[in-house]
Motif scaffolding. Structure first.
Motif, PDB file in Angstrom:
ATOM      1  N   GLY A  57      41.704  65.464  14.962  1.00  0.00           N
ATOM      2  CA  GLY A  57      40.035  65.500  14.465  1.00  0.00           C
ATOM      3  C   GLY A  57      39.132  65.298  15.217  1.00  0.00           C
ATOM      4  O   GLY A  57      38.970  64.842  16.471  1.00  0.00           O
ATOM      5  N   ALA A  58      38.486  66.369  15.496  1.00  0.00           N
ATOM      6  CA  ALA A  58      36.938  66.477  15.681  1.00  0.00           C
ATOM      7  C   ALA A  58      35.976  65.631  16.300  1.00  0.00           C
ATOM      8  O   ALA A  58      35.800  65.195  17.418  1.00  0.00           O
ATOM      9  N   GLN A  59      35.654  64.556  15.201  1.00  0.00           N
ATOM     10  CA  GLN A  59      34.900  63.324  15.982  1.00  0.00           C
ATOM     11  C   GLN A  59      36.137  62.523  16.866  1.00  0.00           C
ATOM     12  O   GLN A  59      35.338  62.045  17.362  1.00  0.00           O
ATOM     13  N   ARG A  60      36.495  61.691  16.416  1.00  0.00           N
ATOM     14  CA  ARG A  60      37.006  61.216  17.020  1.00  0.00           C
ATOM     15  C   ARG A  60      37.373  61.595  18.224  1.00  0.00           C
ATOM     16  O   ARG A  60      37.526  60.840  19.605  1.00  0.00           O
ATOM     17  N   PHE A  61      37.943  63.201  18.787  1.00  0.00           N
ATOM     18  CA  PHE A  61      38.230  63.928  20.064  1.00  0.00           C
ATOM     19  C   PHE A  61      37.178  64.042  20.815  1.00  0.00           C
ATOM     20  O   PHE A  61      36.945  63.356  21.816  1.00  0.00           O
TER      21      PHE A  61
END
Length: 209
Positions: A57-61
């Motif tokens: 996911g974008a947030q964790r990445f």
């Protein structure tokens, strides 16, 4: 495809521009193949990072502990490789000998992909303040000893004219002395003239350093 070439030059320290580094007639690929290999490798890394972006996911990445910064490094490396490919294809507007950030970006890629390297870097960051304090003490010792050496070995003496002619050179010579790379050569002019001052000065410096 481009064929492997042979470097027939032999490295000469007196004429390094003839052959920049010794190759010992080892076959090597030409610049186009080398840059193409770099582009293929960086494409594979970018694909892996894109899959990681989809998976986590974008947030964790893009978080502090994610791989977002590795993606930025990967893009910079890709741009550098494309620029290098344009150069070897013969565009005159770019200089072949221009500085390339690629070697340093590869180090960042290694850090990004290796948890062990990141762990060691965190460990170094924790112990670095203690080393800085020790380094500051050693620096003060070198500066004081350099000043004292210039005072007791003035320019009209053999030691002062050959080894410690000024404060900057004295500091540099004493830094090298800590590694014993120039010892005892650095003290021989003074030692040959008067043993006790030379022995006390350099002996105490090495003992403290």
């Amino acid at each position: 495809g481009a064929k492997a070439q042979m470097c027939r030059c032999v490295w000469d320290p007196d004429a390094p521009e003839v052959c920049p580094y010794p190759t010992y007639d080892i076959a090597y690929v030409d610049e186009r193949v080398a840059v193409a290999i770099q582009l293929v490798a960086i494409t594979l890394i970018a694909a892996h990072l894109l899959l990681a972006r989809i998976a986590v996911g974008a947030q964790r990445f893009w978080s502090w502990d994610g791989k977002g910064w590795v993606m930025v490094v990967c893009l910079l490396k890709a741009l550098d490789s494309v620029r290098a490919l344009v150069v070897v294809l013969g565009v005159d507007a770019l200089e072949v000998e221009a500085w390339r950030p690629a070697p340093y970006l590869r180090l960042l890629l290694l850090i990004g992909y290796s948890a062990d390297v990141r762990s060691q870097l965190r460990l170094v960051s924790k112990i670095l303040p203690a080393f800085c304090r020790i380094g500051a003490l050693v620096g003060c010792l070198v500066l004081f000893a350099a000043w004292f050496g210039v005072v007791i070995f003035p320019p009209n003496t053999m030691e002062g004219s050959e080894e410690l002619p000024n404060f900057r050179e004295a500091a540099w010579q004493l830094i090298v002395t800590l590694t014993t790379a120039n010892f005892p050569d650095v003290m021989l002019p003074a030692y040959e003239r008067n043993r006790w001052p030379a022995t006390l000065f350099f002996g105490s410096f090495l003992a403290l350093g």
